[in-house]
Scaffold this motif. Structure first.
Motif, mmCIF file in Angstrom:
data_model
loop_
_atom_site.group_PDB
_atom_site.id
_atom_site.type_symbol
_atom_site.label_atom_id
_atom_site.label_comp_id
_atom_site.label_asym_id
_atom_site.label_seq_id
_atom_site.Cartn_x
_atom_site.Cartn_y
_atom_site.Cartn_z
ATOM 1 N N ASN A 1 0.849 -1.190 0.000
ATOM 2 C CA ASN A 1 0.000 0.000 0.000
ATOM 3 C C ASN A 1 0.884 1.239 0.000
ATOM 4 O O ASN A 1 2.029 1.189 0.435
ATOM 5 N N MET A 2 0.324 2.369 -0.444
ATOM 6 C CA MET A 2 1.067 3.640 -0.374
ATOM 7 C C MET A 2 1.440 3.939 1.075
ATOM 8 O O MET A 2 2.567 4.293 1.375
ATOM 9 N N THR A 3 0.464 3.818 1.962
ATOM 10 C CA THR A 3 0.645 4.051 3.393
ATOM 11 C C THR A 3 -0.186 3.014 4.131
ATOM 12 O O THR A 3 -1.336 2.776 3.765
ATOM 13 N N LYS A 4 0.384 2.417 5.161
ATOM 14 C CA LYS A 4 -0.382 1.426 5.918
ATOM 15 C C LYS A 4 0.119 1.350 7.352
ATOM 16 O O LYS A 4 1.324 1.362 7.593
ATOM 17 N N GLY A 5 -0.819 1.270 8.279
ATOM 18 C CA GLY A 5 -0.502 1.052 9.682
ATOM 19 C C GLY A 5 -0.563 -0.429 9.994
ATOM 20 O O GLY A 5 -1.461 -1.130 9.523
#
Length: 182
Positions: free
Chosen positions: A96-100
């Motif tokens: 993903n571009m950004t993921k927690g």
């Protein structure tokens, strides 16, 4: 923001905000390195070693980022890892571009994750390194870097088979061939 619902609804909000290291909060060791998925390791004196990309990145070529977080304490730490691909990059595969990522690290434990991406354009791009946090506390982060993406490499790696097979003298070709294990 005001929301008016015409039917029952569930709303969840998660945001990203600035955080700082708080005195007394646990700390973790955080690092990350970039690699070429097609050539992750080199063999030096018969020992396989990680091969990291530290110079130029080539436009249109897949790259990976390995993120490692270690709990150096005797206590279990629950945290959230924020992983992002570099600015200007396009994610590959399940990345993903950004993921927690919620993580529980037992005492002296380590977790590692990988992400994959490529750069469609050349230029200089900021990396947003992995951050470990809990609530509003920052537990640790890898060092940020600026990545240079080029159309053609200017730093030639003379250890690759592609270069050796096309440019090296016969003794170097034979030596490279002797290292291949079939």
């Amino acid at each position: 923001v005001t929301l008016t619902a015409s039917a029952p609804m569930f709303l969840a909000l998660e945001d990203i905000a600035s955080a700082s290291l708080e005195e007394g909060s646990p700390t973790v060791l955080v690092g990350q390195d970039f690699f070429d998925p097609a050539r992750r390791t080199d063999t030096v004196d018969g020992v396989s070693r990680d091969r990291f990309v530290t110079g130029e990145f080539l436009k249109g070529v897949p790259y990976g980022c390995r993120m490692v977080v270690t709990n150096p304490s005797s206590s279990t730490i629950r945290m959230e890892l924020l992983a992002q691909i570099p600015e200007g990059a396009i994610p590959l595969g399940d990345t993903n571009m950004t993921k927690g990522h919620p993580v529980t690290l037992r005492s002296y434990g380590t977790v590692s994750m990988e992400s994959f991406f490529y750069f469609p354009n050349s230029g200089s791009y900021r990396d947003y390194p992995v951050h470990a946090g809990r609530g509003e506390s920052l537990l640790g982060a890898a060092a940020p870097v600026v990545l240079k993406v080029v159309d053609e490499v200017t730093e030639i790696d003379r250890t690759t088979w592609d270069w050796i097979s096309q440019n090296a003298e016969l003794p170097a070709v034979l030596e490279a061939l002797s290292l291949i294990h079939i």
